[in-house]
Scaffold this active site. Structure first.
Site: not given
Ligand code: CA2
Length: 154
Positions: A104, A113, A10-11, A106, A82, A18, A79, A23
């Site tokens: 896995e 964090r 997700p996301n 990240h 969340a 953003r 990946n 990221y």
């Molecule tokens: O660090 C990672 O790859 C995560 O899996 C990314 C997830 C986060 O919830 C994990 O704790 C760690 C979030 C992905 C959201 O990605 C976005 C990218 C750009 C803008 C907003 C969200």
């Protein structure tokens, strides 16, 4: 060519739009193209998928579990976003397709964090975890699968 799935949760479709300080600046399409090219150079046929839905991710893991059992797939680079920190269903799905290796990944260092990101339900059933190395983590995970395929895993 060995088939590998690069799966994003997700996301992650928002990558590059953003939060570049967390990221990076690459879009998901950039990351996927990089994975396909990098994999091809290492004899891997990389398929990419992303979903914001837990059940869709589970269905893909099951599907690749069937392919693995048929000798038609090498593993999954995953990946889970969340869902990493919440999803016992994804934990069970990965356990359900053992010994299919799921690595896995990240992008960010989740351990540096918020405390709620320190728990992973995926880590105990993953073949390994690559954390905090940016989008290079996907490529390192592909290397790990390529080394397995070549019988080089030590
Ligand atoms: O660090 C990672 O790859 C995560 O899996 C990314 C997830 C986060 O919830 C994990 O704790 C760690 C979030 C992905 C959201 O990605 C976005 C990218 C750009 C803008 C907003 C969200």
């Amino acid at each position: 060519m060995h088939a590998v799935l690069v799966l994003n949760g997700p996301n992650l479709n928002l990558l590059g739009t953003r939060e570049p300080s967390v990221y990076g600046a690459m879009t998901l399409a950039d990351v996927e193209a990089r994975c396909r090219d990098y994999g091809r150079q290492r004899g891997l046929d990389v398929t990419c998928a992303q979903s914001n839905h837990e059940g869709a991710l589970i269905d893909l893991i099951h599907e690749w579990g069937v392919r693995f059992r048929a000798g038609q797939a090498l593993g999954i680079v995953f990946n889970p976003g969340a869902y990493t920190h919440t999803s016992i269903a994804l934990h069970d799905a990965i356990k359900g397709v053992e010994p299919l290796p799921v690595i896995e990944v990240h992008i960010s260092n989740v351990h540096a964090r918020e405390a709620f990101r320190h728990q992973s339900w995926i880590a105990p059933v993953a073949a390994g975890s690559i954390i905090g190395l940016g989008v290079d983590g996907y490529l390192l995970a592909l290397d790990a699968l390529a080394r397995r395929a070549a019988g080089l895993k030590t």
